[in-house]
Scaffold this motif. Structure first.
Motif, PDB file in Angstrom:
ATOM      1  N   MET A  79       0.818  -1.219   0.000  1.00  0.00           N
ATOM      2  CA  MET A  79       0.000   0.000   0.000  1.00  0.00           C
ATOM      3  C   MET A  79       0.856   1.276   0.000  1.00  0.00           C
ATOM      4  SD  MET A  79      -2.876  -1.468   0.273  1.00  0.00           S
ATOM      5  CE  MET A  79      -3.981  -0.051   0.504  1.00  0.00           C
ATOM      6  N   MET A  80       2.166   1.123   0.218  1.00  0.00           N
ATOM      7  CA  MET A  80       3.020   2.292   0.471  1.00  0.00           C
ATOM      8  C   MET A  80       3.852   2.715  -0.747  1.00  0.00           C
ATOM      9  SD  MET A  80       1.856   2.349   3.447  1.00  0.00           S
ATOM     10  CE  MET A  80       2.641   3.829   4.097  1.00  0.00           C
ATOM     11  N   ARG A  81       3.586   2.107  -1.899  1.00  0.00           N
ATOM     12  CA  ARG A  81       4.414   2.372  -3.083  1.00  0.00           C
ATOM     13  C   ARG A  81       4.499   3.868  -3.407  1.00  0.00           C
ATOM     14  NH1 ARG A  81       4.370  -2.743  -6.319  1.00  0.00           N
ATOM     15  NH2 ARG A  81       3.153  -4.227  -5.103  1.00  0.00           N
ATOM     16  N   ASP A  82       3.360   4.527  -3.518  1.00  0.00           N
ATOM     17  CA  ASP A  82       3.379   5.959  -3.876  1.00  0.00           C
ATOM     18  C   ASP A  82       4.025   6.795  -2.778  1.00  0.00           C
ATOM     19  OD1 ASP A  82       2.147   5.327  -6.207  1.00  0.00           O
ATOM     20  OD2 ASP A  82       0.155   6.051  -5.636  1.00  0.00           O
ATOM     21  N   CYS A  83       3.805   6.369  -1.546  1.00  0.00           N
ATOM     22  CA  CYS A  83       4.386   7.079  -0.409  1.00  0.00           C
ATOM     23  C   CYS A  83       5.918   7.033  -0.458  1.00  0.00           C
ATOM     24  CB  CYS A  83       3.858   6.445   0.880  1.00  0.00           C
ATOM     25  SG  CYS A  83       3.922   7.566   2.273  1.00  0.00           S
ATOM     26  N   ILE A  84       6.444   5.875  -0.773  1.00  0.00           N
ATOM     27  CA  ILE A  84       7.903   5.714  -0.856  1.00  0.00           C
ATOM     28  C   ILE A  84       8.487   6.623  -1.941  1.00  0.00           C
ATOM     29  CG2 ILE A  84       9.749   4.066  -1.476  1.00  0.00           C
ATOM     30  CD1 ILE A  84       7.922   1.865  -0.105  1.00  0.00           C
ATOM     31  N   LEU A  85       7.858   6.625  -3.100  1.00  0.00           N
ATOM     32  CA  LEU A  85       8.333   7.491  -4.193  1.00  0.00           C
ATOM     33  C   LEU A  85       8.250   8.969  -3.815  1.00  0.00           C
ATOM     34  CD1 LEU A  85       9.261   7.968  -7.123  1.00  0.00           C
ATOM     35  CD2 LEU A  85       6.870   7.917  -7.822  1.00  0.00           C
ATOM     36  N   LEU A  86       7.102   9.374  -3.272  1.00  0.00           N
ATOM     37  CA  LEU A  86       6.927  10.796  -2.955  1.00  0.00           C
ATOM     38  C   LEU A  86       7.810  11.230  -1.789  1.00  0.00           C
ATOM     39  CD1 LEU A  86       3.109  11.118  -3.631  1.00  0.00           C
ATOM     40  CD2 LEU A  86       4.941  12.273  -4.877  1.00  0.00           C
ATOM     41  N   ASP A  87       8.037  10.344  -0.838  1.00  0.00           N
ATOM     42  CA  ASP A  87       8.975  10.667   0.254  1.00  0.00           C
ATOM     43  C   ASP A  87      10.357  11.000  -0.302  1.00  0.00           C
ATOM     44  OD1 ASP A  87       7.221  10.343   2.401  1.00  0.00           O
ATOM     45  OD2 ASP A  87       7.735   8.247   2.727  1.00  0.00           O
ATOM     46  N   ARG A  88      10.803  10.186  -1.260  1.00  0.00           N
ATOM     47  CA  ARG A  88      12.117  10.462  -1.855  1.00  0.00           C
ATOM     48  C   ARG A  88      12.122  11.791  -2.597  1.00  0.00           C
ATOM     49  NH1 ARG A  88      15.625   6.880  -6.377  1.00  0.00           N
ATOM     50  NH2 ARG A  88      16.991   8.602  -6.922  1.00  0.00           N
ATOM     51  N   GLU A  89      11.113  11.993  -3.428  1.00  0.00           N
ATOM     52  CA  GLU A  89      11.012  13.238  -4.198  1.00  0.00           C
ATOM     53  C   GLU A  89      10.963  14.458  -3.281  1.00  0.00           C
ATOM     54  OE1 GLU A  89      11.988  12.704  -7.174  1.00  0.00           O
ATOM     55  OE2 GLU A  89      10.307  13.681  -8.174  1.00  0.00           O
ATOM     56  N   CYS A  90      10.169  14.354  -2.237  1.00  0.00           N
ATOM     57  CA  CYS A  90       9.944  15.493  -1.354  1.00  0.00           C
ATOM     58  C   CYS A  90      11.212  15.813  -0.554  1.00  0.00           C
ATOM     59  CB  CYS A  90       8.746  15.206  -0.448  1.00  0.00           C
ATOM     60  SG  CYS A  90       8.126  16.682   0.368  1.00  0.00           S
ATOM     61  N   ALA A  91      11.891  14.790  -0.080  1.00  0.00           N
ATOM     62  CA  ALA A  91      13.166  15.020   0.614  1.00  0.00           C
ATOM     63  C   ALA A  91      14.162  15.709  -0.320  1.00  0.00           C
ATOM     64  CB  ALA A  91      13.745  13.699   1.124  1.00  0.00           C
ATOM     65  N   THR A  92      14.183  15.280  -1.570  1.00  0.00           N
ATOM     66  CA  THR A  92      15.097  15.883  -2.551  1.00  0.00           C
ATOM     67  C   THR A  92      14.779  17.361  -2.767  1.00  0.00           C
ATOM     68  OG1 THR A  92      15.341  13.781  -3.699  1.00  0.00           O
ATOM     69  CG2 THR A  92      15.933  15.745  -4.940  1.00  0.00           C
ATOM     70  N   LEU A  93      13.497  17.660  -2.956  1.00  0.00           N
ATOM     71  CA  LEU A  93      13.126  19.062  -3.208  1.00  0.00           C
ATOM     72  C   LEU A  93      13.346  19.944  -1.985  1.00  0.00           C
ATOM     73  CD1 LEU A  93      12.005  20.632  -5.680  1.00  0.00           C
ATOM     74  CD2 LEU A  93      12.141  18.158  -5.941  1.00  0.00           C
ATOM     75  N   CYS A  94      13.035  19.417  -0.789  1.00  0.00           N
ATOM     76  CA  CYS A  94      13.247  20.202   0.433  1.00  0.00           C
ATOM     77  C   CYS A  94      14.726  20.495   0.638  1.00  0.00           C
ATOM     78  CB  CYS A  94      12.696  19.449   1.647  1.00  0.00           C
ATOM     79  SG  CYS A  94      10.901  19.451   1.703  1.00  0.00           S
ATOM     80  N   SER A  95      15.538  19.500   0.382  1.00  0.00           N
ATOM     81  CA  SER A  95      16.982  19.661   0.503  1.00  0.00           C
ATOM     82  C   SER A  95      17.469  20.704  -0.510  1.00  0.00           C
ATOM     83  CB  SER A  95      17.622  18.296   0.225  1.00  0.00           C
ATOM     84  OG  SER A  95      18.983  18.312   0.458  1.00  0.00           O
ATOM     85  N   LEU A  96      16.993  20.612  -1.733  1.00  0.00           N
ATOM     86  CA  LEU A  96      17.351  21.589  -2.766  1.00  0.00           C
ATOM     87  C   LEU A  96      16.901  22.992  -2.369  1.00  0.00           C
ATOM     88  CD1 LEU A  96      18.330  22.304  -5.673  1.00  0.00           C
ATOM     89  CD2 LEU A  96      16.012  21.805  -6.441  1.00  0.00           C
TER      90      LEU A  96
END
Lengths: 110, 110, 110, 110
Positions: D35-52
């Motif tokens: 059930m967490m597939r989209d969550c895993i992808l978006l967590d990575r994306e969001c961490a990347t953008l926040c860091s940027l």
């Protein structure tokens, strides 16, 4: 060492980065995602390190050796994990890219 | 869109990332570094965005369009700045890579 | 080790990342930019490594030790360079953040 | 705008980056990973953008507005996905951090 001399190693890093990212995306869509947990984590880590190594070499950083050595380690860990799932085409291709990149990084450091 | 379809755009991003990094390194060694301040900043920014865009496309992110659009903007800003110093070979090559990358990003978004 | 245990080290990395970025920006505006070449390069490198280390700890990666060890090295190099220019307030603050971060990373690895 | 003025927004970005990374790690260990597939992808994306975004603000880049706007979008997407799984403590905390960060980014842009 100039960026010309880094050329082959940078190329292997950038290929590996892409295969790790494809593998990450494909693993997240696999029916047997339960088996792919470590692969998903290592794909992310390995893409990050390969990307860092390519950037580090192309700015001609004084830390190229240390970062390439670390990149080689992460590539080997990712390649070994992917090899356990090489019935998935994306894992097979990713493992190959990881080992090729590890080799190029180790040669650069030597 | 699959990662095969992103292929050309990823390649342009990775070429541009490398040229921006070479230009960053070379600008830091120029006699006239006083003139290269904006170039150094934009080279870093542009390498970062190109790297991000290539990663975003290769994980098949839902934000590819937004990131490629932003990448195009940063590439154009960096290309315009580098063009002011195109008596430096590294700036000339960087500007070319920036405009090629901006074009590929804009085509992908269209 | 859980992310709670990493907490102090993550905080030092994120503080150092910010000081390195401020120092990068400020060095690019200094009248004596000619003297700041190495500082500019190391500020970028150090911000990159600190950012990577914070991300690596917070995803609980198996490579935390290796990355924190490398982060400590880069912080020390950046801190030493910044200390040469500690008549600039930004370099002074950056050096302090670098040495604090290096210490936190070395304690985490030990 | 100086880095002092960015302070609050940088802090929200760095908190959100950490929560997204913890959530990524925790999702990969969940029994219901299916059930967490989209969550895993978006967590990575969001961490990347926040860091940027945090890096972009702290180097005082000319692209702060564009990157914070994009960061807000990605945070909202990640927050919405995490909210679907807020029976998991890590998703609940991540959603809160995402919405707080999105708000700070939108205020900064306004």
């Amino acid at each position: 060492m100039s960026h010309e001399q880094y050329k082959n190693c940078i190329e292997e890093c950038l290929k590996c980065m892409q295969e790790c990212n494809h593998c990450f995306d494909a693993c997240l869509k696999e029916k047997d995602i339960d088996m792919m947990r470590d692969c998903i984590l290592l794909d992310r880590e390995c893409a990050t390190l390969c990307s860092l190594a390519a950037n580090t070499m192309s700015i001609n950083s004084p830390f190229v050796r240390e970062i390439c050595e670390l990149c080689a380690k992460v590539c080997e860990a990712c390649g070994n994990e992917c090899n356990k799932h090489n019935h998935h085409e994306h894992c097979k291709k990713c493992a190959e890219a990881c080992f090729a990149c590890a080799k190029a990084c180790r040669m650069m450091v030597a």
